[in-house]
Design a protein around this motif. Sequence first.
Motif, PDB file in Angstrom:
ATOM      1  N   HIS A   1      -2.515 -21.767  -4.451  1.00 60.80           N
ATOM      2  CA  HIS A   1      -1.848 -21.735  -3.149  1.00 60.80           C
ATOM      3  C   HIS A   1      -0.413 -22.226  -3.244  1.00 60.80           C
ATOM      4  O   HIS A   1      -0.066 -23.057  -4.093  1.00 60.80           O
ATOM      5  CB  HIS A   1      -2.622 -22.548  -2.097  1.00 60.80           C
TER       6      HIS A   1
ATOM      7  N   VAL B   1     -13.240 -14.460   5.304  1.00 62.33           N
ATOM      8  CA  VAL B   1     -12.044 -15.237   5.633  1.00 62.33           C
ATOM      9  C   VAL B   1     -11.224 -14.461   6.651  1.00 62.33           C
ATOM     10  O   VAL B   1     -10.819 -13.325   6.395  1.00 62.33           O
ATOM     11  CB  VAL B   1     -11.205 -15.509   4.366  1.00 62.33           C
TER      12      VAL B   1
ATOM     13  N   LEU C   1      -5.647 -16.810   3.070  1.00 60.13           N
ATOM     14  CA  LEU C   1      -5.911 -15.942   1.930  1.00 60.13           C
ATOM     15  C   LEU C   1      -5.083 -14.664   2.014  1.00 60.13           C
ATOM     16  O   LEU C   1      -5.250 -13.867   2.937  1.00 60.13           O
ATOM     17  CB  LEU C   1      -7.410 -15.601   1.852  1.00 60.13           C
TER      18      LEU C   1
ATOM     19  N   ALA D   1      -2.537 -18.344   0.029  1.00 58.16           N
ATOM     20  CA  ALA D   1      -3.423 -18.544  -1.111  1.00 58.16           C
ATOM     21  C   ALA D   1      -3.839 -17.222  -1.743  1.00 58.16           C
ATOM     22  O   ALA D   1      -3.878 -16.172  -1.092  1.00 58.16           O
ATOM     23  CB  ALA D   1      -4.666 -19.312  -0.683  1.00 58.16           C
TER      24      ALA D   1
ATOM     25  N   LEU E   1     -11.114 -22.955   1.102  1.00 56.95           N
ATOM     26  CA  LEU E   1      -9.993 -22.336   1.826  1.00 56.95           C
ATOM     27  C   LEU E   1      -9.920 -22.862   3.255  1.00 56.95           C
ATOM     28  O   LEU E   1      -8.833 -23.179   3.768  1.00 56.95           O
ATOM     29  CB  LEU E   1     -10.150 -20.818   1.837  1.00 56.95           C
TER      30      LEU E   1
ATOM     31  N   VAL F   1      -8.527 -20.916  -6.916  1.00 60.46           N
ATOM     32  CA  VAL F   1      -7.690 -20.755  -5.736  1.00 60.46           C
ATOM     33  C   VAL F   1      -6.298 -21.268  -6.096  1.00 60.46           C
ATOM     34  O   VAL F   1      -6.131 -22.419  -6.503  1.00 60.46           O
ATOM     35  CB  VAL F   1      -8.238 -21.525  -4.522  1.00 60.46           C
TER      36      VAL F   1
ATOM     37  N   LEU G   1      -6.001 -22.904   4.235  1.00 58.58           N
ATOM     38  CA  LEU G   1      -5.233 -21.954   3.441  1.00 58.58           C
ATOM     39  C   LEU G   1      -5.419 -20.542   3.984  1.00 58.58           C
ATOM     40  O   LEU G   1      -6.481 -20.185   4.484  1.00 58.58           O
ATOM     41  CB  LEU G   1      -5.679 -22.016   1.978  1.00 58.58           C
TER      42      LEU G   1
END
Length: 302
Positions: free
Chosen positions: A25, A90, A67, A32, A60, A23, A65
Motif C-alpha cells: 500500500h 472489497v 484496493l 493498495a 484491507l 498487500v 486500504l
Amino acid sequence: MVSSAPFGIQAFFDEVTGTVSYVLHDAASRAAAVIDPVWDFDAKSGRTSTVSAQRIVDYLQAQQLDLRWVLETHAHADHLSAAQWLRAQVPAGTARIAAPVVIGQHITAVQKVFGGIYAMDDSIAPQGADFDRLLGDGDVLQLGATRIRALSVPGHTPADLAYAVEGGSGVGAIFVGDTLFMPDVGTARCDFPGGDAHQLYRSIRKLLAHAPHTALYVCHDYPPAGRAPAWCSTVAEQCAHNIHVHDGIDEAAFVAMRRARDATLAVPQLMLPSVQVNIRAGKLPEADAQGRCFLKLPVNAL
C-alpha cells in the motif's frame, strides 16, 4: 508489517501450499495492491474455501486500504488464484470499479499451451482478455505516489513478471514471483511447458543487478527443517548465499543443475486443478443448469 516510506508491505503465508501473498500500500493515499492471493482448494473433496483470502480482506478493511490492483506474478501451478473472489468482497474505491486483475502479456502463450492440454480453447477469452490488464517489460502501474514497474522474468513460465516498487529514492522492493526462493532453498523449476532454464538464469541476473540493499519478496517458501517460514531477503544476500545461483555460478552450470534437479521433481499436487483456473484469472468454468461446476482432469497429458 514491513514499512518503508512511502509504502508498506504485509505478507500472508499459506502453510498448505507454501505460498506468500502480499498487500502493498501507498502510505499517503492508502491505495493498495494485492499480489498472488490464494483460494484454498481441497483436492480430495473438490471443495474451495476462502480462509486465506479472507485474512487479506480483513486486513484491507482494518487498515482502511483502497484496493486498486490485484497482481499475479504468473499462472500458478500450486494453488488456485483468489483474484476474482477477493475483488468481489472489497467495495470499489475511488475508481468506482472492481480492482483490475493484472498479469504479464505472455500469458497468451501459456493459455495456448494449456488450453490445448485441457481442451478448453473455447472457454478462454482471446488475447488474454480474461485478465483486465496485460503488462510488458517496463510498464508502470500507479499506486498513489508509488510506482509499480513490471519486470519480465521468464524461465519458470513464459509469462512470469516481477513487480518493482518505486517510491522516494528509487526501487525499494521487488516481488520476484517464482524466480528466486530464499537463499537456502534456491530457485524455481523450469520443466513446465514453456519453461526454460537459460531464460530463468538471465531473469535472475536481471533481478540481482539491482542495488545490493533492494528487498526481494519471494512467492513461496519451503523452509528446511529447523527454520521458520521466511519471505524477504536482499540482492546482496542472494548474490552471496543462494545455493543455486550465487555469484560465481555461470549460466551453463546453472542450467545443468536446474535440468538435473527438475528431472527428480514430482508434478505439484494442485497443478491439474489450478492451472485451468489460473490461466483465466481465477475464474471457475461456467456452471451448468444445476449450478454445478466441473474441473477437468487430463489423463496422460503431462
